[in-house]
Design a protein around this motif. Structure first.
Motif, PDB file in Angstrom:
ATOM      1  N   TRP A 146     -73.349  82.628 -20.990  1.00 53.33           N
ATOM      2  CA  TRP A 146     -73.640  83.503 -22.134  1.00 53.33           C
ATOM      3  C   TRP A 146     -73.316  82.809 -23.460  1.00 53.33           C
ATOM      4  O   TRP A 146     -74.100  82.869 -24.413  1.00 53.33           O
ATOM      5  CB  TRP A 146     -72.842  84.796 -21.997  1.00 53.33           C
ATOM      6  CG  TRP A 146     -72.805  85.604 -23.257  1.00 53.33           C
ATOM      7  CD1 TRP A 146     -73.823  86.317 -23.808  1.00 53.33           C
ATOM      8  CD2 TRP A 146     -71.679  85.754 -24.130  1.00 53.33           C
ATOM      9  NE1 TRP A 146     -73.404  86.906 -24.990  1.00 53.33           N
ATOM     10  CE2 TRP A 146     -72.095  86.579 -25.200  1.00 53.33           C
ATOM     11  CE3 TRP A 146     -70.369  85.285 -24.111  1.00 53.33           C
ATOM     12  CZ2 TRP A 146     -71.231  86.926 -26.247  1.00 53.33           C
ATOM     13  CZ3 TRP A 146     -69.512  85.634 -25.142  1.00 53.33           C
ATOM     14  CH2 TRP A 146     -69.944  86.448 -26.194  1.00 53.33           C
ATOM     15  N   LEU A 147     -72.155  82.128 -23.538  1.00 53.14           N
ATOM     16  CA  LEU A 147     -71.806  81.398 -24.755  1.00 53.14           C
ATOM     17  C   LEU A 147     -72.853  80.336 -25.079  1.00 53.14           C
ATOM     18  O   LEU A 147     -73.250  80.161 -26.235  1.00 53.14           O
ATOM     19  CB  LEU A 147     -70.434  80.734 -24.599  1.00 53.14           C
ATOM     20  CG  LEU A 147     -69.200  81.587 -24.873  1.00 53.14           C
ATOM     21  CD1 LEU A 147     -67.943  80.832 -24.483  1.00 53.14           C
ATOM     22  CD2 LEU A 147     -69.127  82.005 -26.336  1.00 53.14           C
ATOM     23  N   ASN A 148     -73.305  79.632 -24.055  1.00 54.10           N
ATOM     24  CA  ASN A 148     -74.319  78.596 -24.286  1.00 54.10           C
ATOM     25  C   ASN A 148     -75.591  79.198 -24.874  1.00 54.10           C
ATOM     26  O   ASN A 148     -76.218  78.628 -25.775  1.00 54.10           O
ATOM     27  CB  ASN A 148     -74.638  77.882 -22.977  1.00 54.10           C
ATOM     28  CG  ASN A 148     -75.449  76.622 -23.190  1.00 54.10           C
ATOM     29  OD1 ASN A 148     -74.974  75.652 -23.769  1.00 54.10           O
ATOM     30  ND2 ASN A 148     -76.689  76.635 -22.741  1.00 54.10           N
ATOM     31  N   ALA A 149     -75.956  80.400 -24.390  1.00 55.79           N
ATOM     32  CA  ALA A 149     -77.167  81.050 -24.879  1.00 55.79           C
ATOM     33  C   ALA A 149     -77.007  81.553 -26.306  1.00 55.79           C
ATOM     34  O   ALA A 149     -77.884  81.332 -27.156  1.00 55.79           O
ATOM     35  CB  ALA A 149     -77.541  82.208 -23.950  1.00 55.79           C
ATOM     36  N   CYS A 150     -75.885  82.220 -26.585  1.00 56.03           N
ATOM     37  CA  CYS A 150     -75.764  82.831 -27.916  1.00 56.03           C
ATOM     38  C   CYS A 150     -75.483  81.792 -29.004  1.00 56.03           C
ATOM     39  O   CYS A 150     -75.754  82.032 -30.179  1.00 56.03           O
ATOM     40  CB  CYS A 150     -74.711  83.940 -27.915  1.00 56.03           C
ATOM     41  SG  CYS A 150     -73.020  83.407 -27.742  1.00 56.03           S
TER      42      CYS A 150
END
Length: 657
Positions: A199-203
């Motif tokens: 999720w961090l990589n995406a946001c």
């Protein structure tokens, strides 16, 4: 043809530059522009007169870090299996305040309306328990059209065993939306950590990609590489798709610089202390830089390999204040680059650590900062005087002493976390101080840890930028196993390692790196069956590594068990050889000639101030003394002796010990 290499480190207060042409090093600093970091970079390149033709840039950036800490990531949809939409909200059920009966609720990382559940569920053995149907994909497509996200994170159970369902979901995501798959970002077990990391990589991805694209355009036709949290570099194009790997980009550069300078000085056991304007990073190097897969960024675990580092909100810009109980506090809030400390004369009206150092004389009143900025001692005294009034103290100097004592204790505590609390005696190491403010605190911190030696490198104020140039290219890859070691033969492990090697080499070849340049080092994560934490040991032979695991477990935890050993993960490090940097040697001088004398609080006589570039090589100087250069100032306290070595590093030894 001369080299044309430029290391850039963007910090919260200053952006640092080190240019290397194969023979000489030039350094520079400008104030950061947090709202658009590329502006400060382009300004610095222009001021240094660097030609971008043939330029190779290695960049460490705080853009991913700041976006994560400030909650300014992209609008992200999180896709997972049915029944698992609450995993990121539930987390590990760990309480930050153990004895608080009414703790403040922690906001969910992903709002419920952005969590989508679907099919495509695998067992722990990779068997299909629930298929991903065309109907599931159509439902996901409609949901994305309705929610209009900027990014999509996909985290399906055990997808690291078989990624076909995640790839099918990625294929139906509308064009122009950033996609992050857990099977690529972190192919390891532990659903919560893998989900948060994905999720961090995406946001963070859209913001990082946009920034790097603007930077590439501004520095064209130069080529840009980016420092990763593991201390390796990769191309800007790949960095944009792997934003979560940039969370410790700048600090990793500092550790590479510390290791490089340490090797020149004959030191391999180093306790690093990097004090900038906003924060302080501390780490331990024992021959090589330590990595961890259990790092954190704010409240979130980050499972990708990162340098093993402890960071606190204490820097030169940390604001001092009196709390509601009448107690003096320092940080973590910082004055940052704008307005900065009061002594910058840029509108800052709150007292900071830098202002306190200026009042005490540890920062000379004639100091010139980045961009030719001169400090304003009268502004520093005004804000510290107000603080003294809040503390009901008659002396502005006493208030400044209090600020420095508290800041030093914060930093000493951080140094103990990565040494004493891990069973390591800091007295066996040399304290390595850098960052713009590190040299003003090094003696006090060494004394707090009962250390007798310290080094302030020649490029102390821009060491992270220098470390960018000294860093190797590479990748850190892993894959979960989850099986008993004695049931796994060497051939099976070798096959896993070969798959990781092929994956890593494919990425490196895209950056123009040939296979003969790459050093391959396998490692295994092992634990006793039933344990949660594992130990990483180099090597790939199961019997040989297992025999070393028992000894390593006893050294770390004080005991060994008669339990089967479990193979948790297979890891592979691929690294290129580091660039050959030749630091210019200093010519030996004959005489000591102070540039001026400074009044320092607590010292009866005026203290000599020397310019670092005028000091004779290897001639000992007894403290108290102040040493300045173009990017930093150093305070050598009474009881310490300093000499400058042939590479411009200040070697400190405690003379009263």
């Amino acid at each position: 043809m001369k080299m044309n290499l430029l290391g850039i480190d963007t910090g919260g207060t200053f952006t640092d530059f080190v240019h290397y042409d194969g023979e000489t090093l030039r350094t520079h600093k400008v104030l950061s522009t947090p709202e658009a970091p590329e502006r400060a970079i382009l300004k610095g390149v222009e001021e240094m007169g660097i030609d971008c033709t043939g330029l190779r840039v290695v960049h460490g950036s705080t853009i991913a870090t700041n976006a994560a800490l400030e909650g300014k990531g992209a609008r992200t949809v999180y896709v997972t299996n049915r029944g698992l939409g609450d995993v990121l909200t539930i987390g590990r059920q760990a309480r930050r305040e153990l004895y608080n009966l009414q703790p403040q609720p922690i906001p969910a990382p992903v709002p419920a309306e952005l969590c989508l559940e679907t099919g495509g569920r695998l067992s722990a053995q990779g068997e299909v328990l629930e298929d991903l149907t065309d109907s599931d994909l159509e439902e996901l497509r409609h949901a994305m059209e309705r929610l209009q996200p900027d990014a999509v994170a996909v985290n399906l159970l055990f997808s690291f065993l078989d990624d076909r369902f995640e790839r099918r979901i990625a294929a139906i995501v509308p064009e122009g939306i950033f996609v992050s798959l857990s099977s690529r970002v972190l192919p390891e077990f532990r659903e919560y950590e893998r989900g948060i990391t994905t999720w961090l990589n995406a946001c963070l991805g859209p913001r990082v990609q946009g920034y790097l694209a603007r930077l590439e355009e501004g520095l064209a036709p130069g080529r840009i590489s980016v420092m990763r949290s593991s201390g390796d570099t990769c191309s800007a194009a790949q960095a944009g798709s792997e934003a979560v790997h940039l969370l410790l980009s700048g600090p990793a550069g500092g550790l590479n610089g510390a290791r490089f300078i340490g090797e020149q000085a004959g030191e391999s056991r180093i306790l690093t202390f990097d004090m900038g304007g906003t924060s302080t990073d501390v780490a331990l190097i024992d021959g090589d830089i330590r990595l961890t897969g259990e790092g954190r960024m704010g409240p979130y675990p980050v499972g990708v390999p990162m340098v093993d580092m402890h960071t606190i909100g204490a820097g030169g810009g940390s604001i001092a204040y009196v709390d509601s109980g009448g107690v003096l506090q320092v940080g973590p809030e910082s004055a940052g680059a704008s307005p900065g400390p009061a002594c910058y004369g840029a509108g800052g009206e709150r007292p900071t650590v830098t202002d306190a150092n200026l009042v005490l004389g540890h920062l000379p009143a004639t100091a010139v900062l980045a961009g030719g900025m001169r400090v304003q001692p009268e502004r520093a005294r005004q804000v510290i005087q107000k603080l003294a009034g809040d503390m009901e103290l008659a002396s502005v100097e006493e208030a400044a002493r209090g600020v420095i004592r508290i800041a030093n204790e914060h930093m000493a505590r951080a140094l103990r976390v990565i040494s004493v609390q891990k069973g390591i005696d800091p007295r066996d190491f040399v304290l390595f101080a850098f960052g713009g403010a590190g040299g003003m605190h090094v003696c006090a911190l060494a004394e707090a840890l009962d250390m007798s030696r310290a080094i302030i490198p020649g490029a102390a104020g821009v060491l992270s930028a220098l470390g960018m140039l000294a860093a190797p290219g590479g990748r850190q890859l892993s894959r979960s196993q989850g099986r008993l070691l004695d049931e796994t033969d060497a051939a099976a492990i070798a096959a896993e390692i070969e798959q990781l090697r092929a994956q890593g080499m494919a990425a490196l070849k895209e950056e123009g790196i040939s296979e003969k340049e790459v050093r391959v080092e396998p490692a295994l994560d092992l634990c006793y069956r039933g344990q949660t934490l594992s130990l990483t040991l180099p090597g790939s032979d199961p019997e040989e590594v297992a025999s070393r695991f028992h000894d390593a477990h006893e050294r770390r935890f004080g005991h060994r068990l008669e339990q089967p050993v479990e193979l948790v993960n297979v890891r592979l490090s691929l690294r290129t050889t580091r660039r050959e940097l030749r630091m210019p040697r200093l010519a030996a001088g004959d005489t000591l000639s102070p540039a001026e004398y400074e009044t320092v609080v607590g010292i009866a006589d005026r203290v000599p101030v020397y310019r670092r570039d005028t000091l004779p090589v290897n001639r000992p100087i007894d403290g108290p003394v102040l040493i300045t250069d173009a990017v930093a100032s150093s305070w050598i306290a009474p009881g310490w002796q300093v000499r400058i070595d042939g590479f411009g590093n200040l070697q400190l030894r405690r003379s009263i010990y």
